[in-house]
Design an enzyme around this catalytic site. Structure first.
Site, PDB file in Angstrom:
ATOM      1  N   CYS A 134      29.356 -85.094  58.454  1.00 24.69           N
ATOM      2  CA  CYS A 134      28.291 -85.241  59.461  1.00 24.69           C
ATOM      3  C   CYS A 134      28.572 -84.357  60.668  1.00 24.69           C
ATOM      4  O   CYS A 134      29.347 -84.733  61.558  1.00 24.69           O
ATOM      5  CB  CYS A 134      28.155 -86.703  59.869  1.00 24.69           C
ATOM      6  SG  CYS A 134      26.853 -86.957  61.081  1.00 24.69           S
ATOM      7  N   CYS A 137      27.514 -85.929  64.010  1.00 19.88           N
ATOM      8  CA  CYS A 137      28.418 -86.969  64.507  1.00 19.88           C
ATOM      9  C   CYS A 137      29.730 -86.367  65.027  1.00 19.88           C
ATOM     10  O   CYS A 137      30.249 -86.795  66.051  1.00 19.88           O
ATOM     11  CB  CYS A 137      28.785 -87.973  63.415  1.00 19.88           C
ATOM     12  SG  CYS A 137      27.461 -88.391  62.297  1.00 19.88           S
ATOM     13  N   ASP A 138      30.270 -85.389  64.306  1.00 23.66           N
ATOM     14  CA  ASP A 138      31.655 -84.976  64.562  1.00 23.66           C
ATOM     15  C   ASP A 138      31.804 -83.561  65.121  1.00 23.66           C
ATOM     16  O   ASP A 138      32.920 -83.166  65.479  1.00 23.66           O
ATOM     17  CB  ASP A 138      32.469 -85.063  63.251  1.00 23.66           C
ATOM     18  CG  ASP A 138      32.565 -86.498  62.755  1.00 23.66           C
ATOM     19  OD1 ASP A 138      32.481 -87.411  63.599  1.00 23.66           O
ATOM     20  OD2 ASP A 138      32.720 -86.697  61.537  1.00 23.66           O
TER      21      ASP A 138
END
Ligand code: NAP
Length: 311
Positions: A134, A137-138
């Site tokens: 992701c 997200c990261d």
């Protein structure tokens, strides 16, 4: 809570939310169940440029709009519910989660798909320590770092481009020398000076100590292999359907995607499958939403046939 519904929808991504709107507007009592919060995979997309009516919109924002729309119609929402048992052959169909046992005259499966895994040593071990599926997200963890993205589809190319907002350099590693991503996405990526394309190459191993510090690559044309120092790797090599819970009750293709007809009817009467979880030639938010509409309308038609059965 009502324990019997005309239609129970499993999965709250674009396909499931669209099905919920069409089902409740067909005057069917409707519940939607998800293992997580509602929104599905697009909630993790930074932006969409191809959902009609929105030239550019955040994935999370679009899915919030879908859910707000669902909320107008009194759909029962059951979130954070893992399905522990499902009998799709019985009438009504039975769905058990830890907290609820629910009966449904029709079921619409909209459970989507999850990222496929490379299946190489180090992938599991370094999850969250340099391996991520992701970018949204990261990505922020990789500021000024050198990282790799694997794959040649829309996801790999779009996410590689996105990750250059943070990373100093992104290697795009693909097993062939041409991409399956849309042309417009390819052009954007190939013009990005922070992206270096490594063609005809696969990842054989992910290495590191506490965190990832390199990947072993093999060139499929020359057979040469070597270590590429990177601090992060994002595999985007396709998707696998979320179908574990159906345990062989429906006909599926060789990759596990559920087979349907054009009305989204599966191999069992009264059970429909919509969106990424079904065998389909195109997986987009728009096609998932369209599947949801078709499935819900034909689930409602199926309910009419049940009502006509003499007692
Ligand atoms: P995809 O289109 O199936 O592409 C997967 C890529 O990974 C392919 O290039 C494939 O190579 C490669 N690959 C597969 N297995 C591999 C392995 N074991 N090792 C190395 N490489 C491997 O998957 P996706 O990009 O995740 O997209 C999934 C669906 O969502 C697609 O239908 C896509 O169009 C859609 N999507 C759309 C958008 C958008 O429209 N904005 C954004 C994201 C995703 P080969 O090409 O050699 O098979």
């Amino acid at each position: 809570m009502n324990k019997m519904f005309d239609t129970v929808i499993l999965g709250g991504g674009p396909a499931g939310l669209s099905a919920a709107i069409y089902s409740s507007r067909s005057a069917c009592s409707t519940a939607i169940i998800d293992t997580c919060i509602l929104g599905g995979q697009p909630s993790n997309y930074l932006e969409l440029e191809n959902y009609p009516g929105f030239s550019r919109i955040g994935g999370f924002e679009l899915m919030e709009k879908f859910e707000e729309h669902v909320d107008m119609f009194g759909v029962q929402k059951l979130v954070m519910q893992e399905i522990e048992f499902i009998d799709l052959k019985s009438n009504p169909k039975i769905i058990k989660t830890k907290e609820h046992t629910i009966e449904a005259k029709t079921v619409i499966i909209a459970t989507g798909a999850k990222p496929s895994k490379l299946g190489v040593p180090g992938e599991k071990e370094f999850l969250g320590r340099g391996v991520s599926y992701c970018a949204v997200c990261d990505g922020g963890f990789y500021k000024d770092k050198v990282i790799a993205v694997v794959g040649g589809g829309n996801s790999a190319l779009e996410e590689a481009h996105y990750l250059t907002k943070f990373a100093a350099k992104v290697y795009l590693i693909h097993r062939r020398d041409s991409f399956r991503a849309d042309k417009i996405v390819q052009e954007r990526v190939l013009q990005n000076p922070k992206i270096e394309f490594i063609s005809d190459t696969v990842v054989e191993k992910i290495m590191g100590e506490e965190l990832v510090n390199g990947i072993v690559l093999k060139n499929l044309k020359t057979g040469a292999s070597g270590v590429l120092p990177v601090e992060g790797i994002f595999p985007y090599i396709g998707i696998t359907p979320n179908v574990e819970f159906i345990s062989g009750q429906l006909n599926q293709d060789a990759s596990g995607f559920i087979l349907t007809d054009e009305t989204m009817q599966t191999s069992l009467p009264g059970v429909f499958a919509v969106g990424d979880v079904r065998h389909t030639p195109l997986r987009q938010v728009i096609t998932a939403a369209a599947d949801g509409a078709v499935g819900a309308v034909y689930a409602a038609k199926y309910l009419e046939t049940l009502a006509q059965v003499p007692v």
